[in-house]
Design an enzyme around this catalytic site. Structure first.
Site, PDB file in Angstrom:
ATOM      1  N   SER A 196       0.811  -1.220   0.000  1.00  0.00           N
ATOM      2  CA  SER A 196       0.000   0.000   0.000  1.00  0.00           C
ATOM      3  C   SER A 196       0.841   1.266   0.000  1.00  0.00           C
ATOM      4  CB  SER A 196      -0.870   0.001   1.258  1.00  0.00           C
ATOM      5  OG  SER A 196      -1.416   1.276   1.482  1.00  0.00           O
ATOM      6  N   GLU A 234       0.136   3.665   1.697  1.00  0.00           N
ATOM      7  CA  GLU A 234       0.186   4.109   3.102  1.00  0.00           C
ATOM      8  C   GLU A 234       1.573   3.883   3.699  1.00  0.00           C
ATOM      9  OE1 GLU A 234      -2.034   5.254   5.868  1.00  0.00           O
ATOM     10  OE2 GLU A 234      -2.767   6.215   4.068  1.00  0.00           O
ATOM     11  N   TYR A 259      -1.755   0.184  10.823  1.00  0.00           N
ATOM     12  CA  TYR A 259      -2.029  -0.480   9.543  1.00  0.00           C
ATOM     13  C   TYR A 259      -0.810  -0.372   8.618  1.00  0.00           C
ATOM     14  CZ  TYR A 259      -3.670  -0.880   4.703  1.00  0.00           C
ATOM     15  OH  TYR A 259      -3.786  -1.215   3.377  1.00  0.00           O
TER      16      TYR A 259
HETATM   17  P1  NAP Z   1     -11.456  -4.598   1.698  1.00  0.00           P
HETATM   18  O1  NAP Z   1     -12.610  -4.255   0.814  1.00  0.00           O
HETATM   19  O2  NAP Z   1     -11.423  -4.068   3.086  1.00  0.00           O
HETATM   20  O3  NAP Z   1     -11.383  -6.198   1.765  1.00  0.00           O
HETATM   21  C1  NAP Z   1     -10.590  -6.850   2.713  1.00  0.00           C
HETATM   22  C2  NAP Z   1     -10.841  -8.338   2.611  1.00  0.00           C
HETATM   23  O4  NAP Z   1     -10.032  -9.017   3.574  1.00  0.00           O
HETATM   24  C3  NAP Z   1     -12.304  -8.759   2.898  1.00  0.00           C
HETATM   25  O5  NAP Z   1     -12.665  -9.769   1.989  1.00  0.00           O
HETATM   26  C4  NAP Z   1     -12.198  -9.331   4.303  1.00  0.00           C
HETATM   27  O6  NAP Z   1     -13.182 -10.305   4.595  1.00  0.00           O
HETATM   28  C5  NAP Z   1     -10.828  -9.996   4.227  1.00  0.00           C
HETATM   29  N1  NAP Z   1     -10.273 -10.308   5.537  1.00  0.00           N
HETATM   30  C6  NAP Z   1     -10.107  -9.461   6.580  1.00  0.00           C
HETATM   31  N2  NAP Z   1      -9.548 -10.121   7.621  1.00  0.00           N
HETATM   32  C7  NAP Z   1      -9.361 -11.405   7.214  1.00  0.00           C
HETATM   33  C8  NAP Z   1      -8.835 -12.568   7.828  1.00  0.00           C
HETATM   34  N3  NAP Z   1      -8.386 -12.541   9.090  1.00  0.00           N
HETATM   35  N4  NAP Z   1      -8.773 -13.711   7.112  1.00  0.00           N
HETATM   36  C9  NAP Z   1      -9.242 -13.752   5.852  1.00  0.00           C
HETATM   37  N5  NAP Z   1      -9.777 -12.697   5.212  1.00  0.00           N
HETATM   38  C10 NAP Z   1      -9.828 -11.531   5.892  1.00  0.00           C
HETATM   39  O7  NAP Z   1     -10.073  -4.192   1.006  1.00  0.00           O
HETATM   40  P2  NAP Z   1      -9.784  -3.772  -0.520  1.00  0.00           P
HETATM   41  O8  NAP Z   1     -10.002  -2.297  -0.656  1.00  0.00           O
HETATM   42  O9  NAP Z   1     -10.441  -4.718  -1.432  1.00  0.00           O
HETATM   43  O10 NAP Z   1      -8.202  -3.955  -0.556  1.00  0.00           O
HETATM   44  C11 NAP Z   1      -7.622  -5.224  -0.857  1.00  0.00           C
HETATM   45  C12 NAP Z   1      -6.213  -5.258  -0.281  1.00  0.00           C
HETATM   46  O11 NAP Z   1      -5.434  -4.227  -0.856  1.00  0.00           O
HETATM   47  C13 NAP Z   1      -6.104  -5.058   1.227  1.00  0.00           C
HETATM   48  O12 NAP Z   1      -5.035  -5.855   1.680  1.00  0.00           O
HETATM   49  C14 NAP Z   1      -5.775  -3.600   1.384  1.00  0.00           C
HETATM   50  O13 NAP Z   1      -5.093  -3.364   2.602  1.00  0.00           O
HETATM   51  C15 NAP Z   1      -4.889  -3.391   0.173  1.00  0.00           C
HETATM   52  N6  NAP Z   1      -4.867  -2.056  -0.411  1.00  0.00           N
HETATM   53  C16 NAP Z   1      -6.027  -1.428  -0.715  1.00  0.00           C
HETATM   54  C17 NAP Z   1      -5.994  -0.195  -1.334  1.00  0.00           C
HETATM   55  C18 NAP Z   1      -7.260   0.529  -1.698  1.00  0.00           C
HETATM   56  O14 NAP Z   1      -7.199   1.739  -1.947  1.00  0.00           O
HETATM   57  N7  NAP Z   1      -8.393  -0.162  -1.796  1.00  0.00           N
HETATM   58  C19 NAP Z   1      -4.764   0.401  -1.637  1.00  0.00           C
HETATM   59  C20 NAP Z   1      -3.590  -0.281  -1.314  1.00  0.00           C
HETATM   60  C21 NAP Z   1      -3.646  -1.513  -0.715  1.00  0.00           C
HETATM   61  P3  NAP Z   1     -14.566  -9.925   5.344  1.00  0.00           P
HETATM   62  O15 NAP Z   1     -15.502  -9.526   4.249  1.00  0.00           O
HETATM   63  O16 NAP Z   1     -14.928 -11.200   6.019  1.00  0.00           O
HETATM   64  O17 NAP Z   1     -14.267  -8.799   6.285  1.00  0.00           O
HETATM   65  N1  GDD Z   2     -12.485   7.192   6.352  1.00  0.00           N
HETATM   66  C1  GDD Z   2     -12.597   8.520   6.488  1.00  0.00           C
HETATM   67  N2  GDD Z   2     -13.747   9.029   7.011  1.00  0.00           N
HETATM   68  N3  GDD Z   2     -11.579   9.297   6.080  1.00  0.00           N
HETATM   69  C2  GDD Z   2     -11.735  10.638   6.183  1.00  0.00           C
HETATM   70  C3  GDD Z   2     -12.890  11.221   6.708  1.00  0.00           C
HETATM   71  C4  GDD Z   2     -13.948  10.378   7.151  1.00  0.00           C
HETATM   72  O1  GDD Z   2     -14.988  10.819   7.624  1.00  0.00           O
HETATM   73  N4  GDD Z   2     -12.753  12.568   6.654  1.00  0.00           N
HETATM   74  C5  GDD Z   2     -11.548  12.811   6.118  1.00  0.00           C
HETATM   75  N5  GDD Z   2     -10.925  11.654   5.842  1.00  0.00           N
HETATM   76  C6  GDD Z   2      -9.567  11.522   5.286  1.00  0.00           C
HETATM   77  C7  GDD Z   2      -8.634  10.602   6.094  1.00  0.00           C
HETATM   78  O2  GDD Z   2      -8.144  11.292   7.245  1.00  0.00           O
HETATM   79  C8  GDD Z   2      -7.583  10.312   5.032  1.00  0.00           C
HETATM   80  O3  GDD Z   2      -6.643  11.364   4.997  1.00  0.00           O
HETATM   81  C9  GDD Z   2      -8.377  10.314   3.719  1.00  0.00           C
HETATM   82  O4  GDD Z   2      -9.636  10.916   4.010  1.00  0.00           O
HETATM   83  C10 GDD Z   2      -8.596   8.930   3.111  1.00  0.00           C
HETATM   84  O5  GDD Z   2      -9.122   8.072   4.109  1.00  0.00           O
HETATM   85  P1  GDD Z   2      -9.683   6.602   3.744  1.00  0.00           P
HETATM   86  O6  GDD Z   2     -10.671   6.701   2.641  1.00  0.00           O
HETATM   87  O7  GDD Z   2     -10.126   5.981   5.016  1.00  0.00           O
HETATM   88  O8  GDD Z   2      -8.434   5.868   3.108  1.00  0.00           O
HETATM   89  P2  GDD Z   2      -6.887   5.801   3.533  1.00  0.00           P
HETATM   90  O9  GDD Z   2      -6.134   6.668   2.571  1.00  0.00           O
HETATM   91  O10 GDD Z   2      -6.701   6.042   4.972  1.00  0.00           O
HETATM   92  O11 GDD Z   2      -6.546   4.265   3.268  1.00  0.00           O
HETATM   93  C11 GDD Z   2      -6.980   3.612   2.077  1.00  0.00           C
HETATM   94  O12 GDD Z   2      -5.993   3.694   1.105  1.00  0.00           O
HETATM   95  C12 GDD Z   2      -4.773   3.013   1.418  1.00  0.00           C
HETATM   96  C13 GDD Z   2      -3.818   3.246   0.240  1.00  0.00           C
HETATM   97  O13 GDD Z   2      -3.183   4.478   0.371  1.00  0.00           O
HETATM   98  C14 GDD Z   2      -7.308   2.155   2.456  1.00  0.00           C
HETATM   99  O14 GDD Z   2      -7.900   1.531   1.342  1.00  0.00           O
HETATM  100  C15 GDD Z   2      -6.050   1.381   2.809  1.00  0.00           C
HETATM  101  O15 GDD Z   2      -6.378  -0.006   2.997  1.00  0.00           O
HETATM  102  C16 GDD Z   2      -5.067   1.536   1.657  1.00  0.00           C
HETATM  103  O16 GDD Z   2      -3.866   0.855   1.942  1.00  0.00           O
END
Ligand code: NAP
Ligand code: GDD
Length: 323
Positions: A123, A125, A147
């Site tokens: 990520s 992050e 995280y």
């Molecule tokens: P998500 O929607 O939160 O999905 C997370 C998945 O992980 C869900 O299917 C959840 O299952 C499963 N999970 C959680 N704990 C588990 C456990 N102990 N054992 C098995 N499965 C488990 O995340 P996403 O946005 O699709 O992201 C996919 C991956 O990419 C994650 O690893 C995330 O950290 C990473 N990532 C995401 C982003 C982004 O912007 N979306 C960016 C960079 C990296 P349940 O439905 O049962 O909770």
């Molecule tokens: N969730 C949330 N809720 N975020 C808020 C809010 C709110 O009400 N208001 C402002 N924010 C700001 C957070 O402080 C952060 O700076 C930004 O919006 C994005 O927050 P999220 O959408 O929760 O995502 P994230 O950037 O913290 O993390 C996501 O992206 C990562 C990749 O950079 C997640 O998908 C992570 O799993 C992923 O790794």
């Protein structure tokens, strides 16, 4: 027929990746943990095409069994406790799943099917309090949440198993990517859902935290293509996947409200409850390596993404209202 095992199958990325692989003719297995109630909304349309295997990233025995059953050519580790905000209230659980869970899965690969190709969902992050902009593969990490610390561990253990045991493992360092299937607690979906509810008279205000944070937001459907491409290369490597454009949360809010003809300032309230103990202020990715080596580029623009998400939530509530 190629076989793939996806962990995190019920999540946003799991559902798009499953669609992509099924379209390519793969047999898809999905690791699914037990939940008290069904949570298959994202993959309901695929439930007859995916073979689900019960398991949990914190339970090595279930992962060994899953790999024994699937005997996958490719493994995509998308499972994680992925919500940054909750990682402060559940730091140990986050470490057990998002960090050590990766080791559990790599151990299962090493013991059962070491010739599988392994993808780790790293990520942006991990760049946290960024030391250079834009961020690329060589940019040092400075994680700012439990995280992000856990993801740094997952990233390095993935590299370590490649170097120690000669496994084919690689990580995609993906910047934020969103879609109508995004979890409701993440800011983009919280906004699109809130805008739809306000427009339809179901909600009066939208409470948000830091509006000044900058993120490089893309579309999840574009990003899962990069995951697949990474596992098709001769040598496993790390890749940054991003749009190369950054926007504030406030810009996202402004465009989303404008799309339904409303002024965001009439509805948004800043609430300290949604501020984080340590914030990531600016993410902006340089994915030129992915373009050069993988031929990968994003298709969906920021404005198109917001429109897609708001329209989808409007449709959802209109359908509910008419029932
Ligand atoms: P998500 O929607 O939160 O999905 C997370 C998945 O992980 C869900 O299917 C959840 O299952 C499963 N999970 C959680 N704990 C588990 C456990 N102990 N054992 C098995 N499965 C488990 O995340 P996403 O946005 O699709 O992201 C996919 C991956 O990419 C994650 O690893 C995330 O950290 C990473 N990532 C995401 C982003 C982004 O912007 N979306 C960016 C960079 C990296 P349940 O439905 O049962 O909770
Ligand atoms: N969730 C949330 N809720 N975020 C808020 C809010 C709110 O009400 N208001 C402002 N924010 C700001 C957070 O402080 C952060 O700076 C930004 O919006 C994005 O927050 P999220 O959408 O929760 O995502 P994230 O950037 O913290 O993390 C996501 O992206 C990562 C990749 O950079 C997640 O998908 C992570 O799993 C992923 O790794």
């Amino acid at each position: 027929m190629k076989k793939a095992l996806i962990t995190g199958i019920t999540g946003q990325d799991g559902s798009y990746l499953a669609e992509l692989l099924l379209n390519k003719g793969y047999k898809v297995y999905g690791l699914k943990r037990r939940t008290a109630l069904p949570n298959v909304e994202n993959i309901n349309h695929l439930k007859n095409e995916i073979e689900f295997i019960p398991g949990d990233l914190t339970d090595l025995s279930s992962l060994i069994e899953a790999i024994n059953i699937a005997k996958p050519d490719e493994i995509y580790n998308l499972a994680a406790q992925s919500f940054v905000a909750d990682s402060w209230s559940q730091p140990i659980l986050t470490g057990e799943i998002t960090a050590l869970g990766v080791t559990n899965l790599l151990e299962a690969v090493k013991r059962v099917k070491p010739e599988s190709r392994f993808y780790q969902a790293s990520s942006s992050e991990m760049f946290g309090k960024v030391v250079e902009t834009p961020q690329k593969e060589s940019t040092p990490f400075y994680p700012r949440s439990p995280y992000a610390v856990a993801k740094v561990y997952g990233h390095w253990i993935t590299i370590n198993y490649r170097e120690s045991y000669n496994l084919y493992t690689c990580s995609g360092i993906l910047f934020n990517h969103e879609s109508p299937r995004r979890g409701i607690e993440f800011v983009t979906r919280k906004i699109s859902d809130g805008v739809a509810r306000i427009k339809l008279g179901l909600q009066r205000e939208l409470r948000l935290g830091n509006l000044k944070a900058n993120r490089d937001w893309g579309f999840a459907g574009d990003y899962v293509k990069a995951m697949w491409l990474m596992l098709q290369q001769d040598t496993p490597e790390e890749f940054v996947i991003a749009t190369g454009k950054t926007h504030t949360v406030e810009e996202f809010v402004e465009i989303a409200f404008r799309h339904v003809g409303l002024n965001w300032q009439d509805f948004v309230i800043q609430d300290p409850a949604f501020m984080r103990p340590a914030e990531v202020d600016l993410l902006l990715g340089d994915s030129s390596k992915a373009k050069r080596v993988l031929g990968w580029e994003p298709n969906v623009t920021f404005e198109h993404l917001i429109k897609m998400m708001v329209e989808s939530d409007l449709e959802k509530y209109k359908c509910k209202k008419s029932k």
